[in-house]
Design a protein around this motif. Structure first.
Motif, short mmCIF file in Angstrom:
data_model
loop_
_atom_site.label_atom_id
_atom_site.label_comp_id
_atom_site.label_asym_id
_atom_site.label_seq_id
_atom_site.Cartn_x
_atom_site.Cartn_y
_atom_site.Cartn_z
N THR A 192 -29.98 37.33 -13.45
CA THR A 192 -30.00 38.93 -12.57
C THR A 192 -31.45 39.24 -13.05
O THR A 192 -31.56 40.36 -11.94
CB THR A 192 -29.22 39.51 -13.14
N HIS A 193 -32.01 39.28 -13.99
CA HIS A 193 -33.55 39.88 -14.38
C HIS A 193 -34.46 39.58 -15.67
O HIS A 193 -33.46 37.82 -16.33
CB HIS A 193 -33.53 41.65 -14.27
N HIS A 194 -35.65 39.55 -15.65
CA HIS A 194 -36.28 39.00 -16.68
C HIS A 194 -36.11 39.51 -18.22
O HIS A 194 -37.04 38.62 -18.68
CB HIS A 194 -37.66 38.88 -16.38
N HIS A 195 -35.09 39.95 -18.51
CA HIS A 195 -35.16 40.04 -20.22
C HIS A 195 -34.66 38.87 -20.50
O HIS A 195 -33.82 38.43 -20.79
CB HIS A 195 -34.21 41.85 -20.25
N HIS A 196 -35.26 38.43 -22.15
CA HIS A 196 -35.53 38.11 -22.50
C HIS A 196 -33.71 36.35 -23.30
O HIS A 196 -32.94 36.08 -23.54
CB HIS A 196 -36.05 37.45 -24.40
N ASP A 197 -32.66 39.10 -23.46
CA ASP A 197 -31.46 38.21 -23.88
C ASP A 197 -31.13 37.32 -22.73
O ASP A 197 -29.68 37.29 -23.01
CB ASP A 197 -30.56 38.76 -24.26
N HIS A 198 -31.34 37.42 -21.19
CA HIS A 198 -30.65 36.87 -19.92
C HIS A 198 -31.60 35.42 -19.68
O HIS A 198 -30.71 34.65 -19.24
CB HIS A 198 -30.89 37.63 -19.19
N ILE A 199 -32.09 34.96 -20.14
CA ILE A 199 -33.27 33.88 -19.81
C ILE A 199 -33.32 33.12 -20.37
O ILE A 199 -34.23 32.00 -20.57
CB ILE A 199 -34.77 34.81 -18.30
N GLY B 100 -25.42 41.30 -14.02
CA GLY B 100 -26.41 41.54 -15.24
C GLY B 100 -26.09 43.87 -16.22
O GLY B 100 -25.47 43.55 -16.89
N ASP B 101 -27.43 44.07 -15.78
CA ASP B 101 -27.44 45.13 -17.01
C ASP B 101 -26.99 46.03 -15.66
O ASP B 101 -28.26 47.17 -16.43
CB ASP B 101 -28.48 44.76 -17.95
N VAL B 102 -26.45 46.48 -14.86
CA VAL B 102 -26.23 47.19 -14.21
C VAL B 102 -25.14 48.84 -14.33
O VAL B 102 -25.47 49.52 -15.15
CB VAL B 102 -26.33 47.61 -12.58
N GLY C 177 -33.32 49.57 -10.92
CA GLY C 177 -32.53 50.95 -12.10
C GLY C 177 -33.14 50.48 -13.27
O GLY C 177 -34.24 51.19 -14.15
N HIS C 178 -31.72 49.58 -14.19
CA HIS C 178 -32.37 48.75 -15.23
C HIS C 178 -33.98 48.54 -15.27
O HIS C 178 -34.77 48.54 -16.28
CB HIS C 178 -31.37 47.61 -15.33
N THR C 179 -33.79 47.23 -14.31
CA THR C 179 -35.52 46.88 -14.47
C THR C 179 -35.81 47.08 -12.58
O THR C 179 -34.53 47.40 -11.75
CB THR C 179 -35.70 45.48 -14.48
ZN LIG Z 1 -31.70 43.70 -19.40
#
Ligand SMILES: [Zn+2]
Length: 248
Positions: free
Chosen positions: A60-67, A137-139, A118-120
């Motif tokens: 969903t996005h590039h933050h490390h806790d997701h990828i 994701g983090d929306v 928004g979040h990213t």
């Molecule tokens: Zn995030």
């Protein structure tokens, strides 16, 4: 925790302090799609135990806790990786980059890509219309929404407004278990009478159900009734609420 679709179900793997990795399993074909694997070991263990082939990873996005688990899982399972086009610079190891309204078919599932900044800025969600499942994701979170790391309040307000338009029975698979904290926040800014009114909108049973851990997937109809963030009527109200939550 299992959520059943027609021949699909979605399981949650808790990782780190409060993250969830989601695994959509096609039981007929013993294959899976994984969303936002922040680390590889728990996901690998899960897939091997269930003897599942990993078809694809959606990000969903590039933050490390997701990828964080992508490289290892890709090497182990030779799966394909989908990432937001706007995160091409931050996520270099994807096979495909996806953008607004694109449709992806994997294991007989058709995901529609929705850009929700928004979040990213590059954040996307994956919408399964047939199952009414949203991987967001983090929306949006239980009774809350993501922090604005890159975007501005207007973007997040728009993103949440789009989520509100989905069918009432939509199940929202958000990546963090923040419902309890957001409940404390909600209580901190409402009077007792206001809070009682809020709960009565959802009815007490739905309210209590929505707080069980895991609280994910969230039910959209319950969130519409209980989340102050979904109830803000305009950008000004939303911006103020988000600022209060930042300070909480
Ligand atoms: Zn995030």
């Amino acid at each position: 925790m299992i959520q059943s679709g027609k021949t699909m179900n979605c399981e949650l793997i808790p990782i780190f302090d409060d993250n969830y990795v989601f695994v959509i399993i096609d039981d007929d074909h013993q294959c899976a799609v994984v969303i936002d694997p922040g680390e590889a070991s728990a996901v690998t263990k899960f897939l091997l135990e269930k003897k599942l082939k990993l078809s694809a990873i959606l990000l969903t996005h590039h933050h490390h806790d997701h990828i964080g688990g992508v490289e290892e899982l890709k090497n182990k399972f030779a799966c394909e990786v989908y990432a937001p086009l706007k995160n091409k610079n931050q996520i270099s190891n994807a096979n495909y980059y996806v953008a607004e309204a694109q449709r992806i078919t994997i294991n007989q599932l058709t995901f529609e890509v929705k850009e929700l900044p928004g979040h990213t800025l590059g954040h996307v969600a994956y919408w399964l219309e047939k199952q009414a499942w949203l991987f967001s994701g983090d929306v949006i979170f239980g009774l809350g929404c993501g922090r604005l790391f890159e975007g501005v309040p207007a973007q997040m307000f728009e993103s949440l407004s789009w989520i509100k338009t989905l069918p009432a029975e939509t199940k929202i698979f958000c990546t963090h278990e923040y419902t309890q904290t957001n409940l404390e926040f909600t209580k901190s800014i409402l009077t007792k009478a206001e809070f009682a009114d809020l709960v009565s909108l959802a009815d007490l049973k739905k309210y209590e159900d929505s707080l069980k851990i895991p609280s994910v997937p969230l039910l959209l109809s319950t969130q519409r009734n209980l989340s102050l963030f979904l109830q803000t009527k305009n950008l000004e109200q939303f911006t103020k609420l988000r600022q209060l939550r930042n300070q909480f």
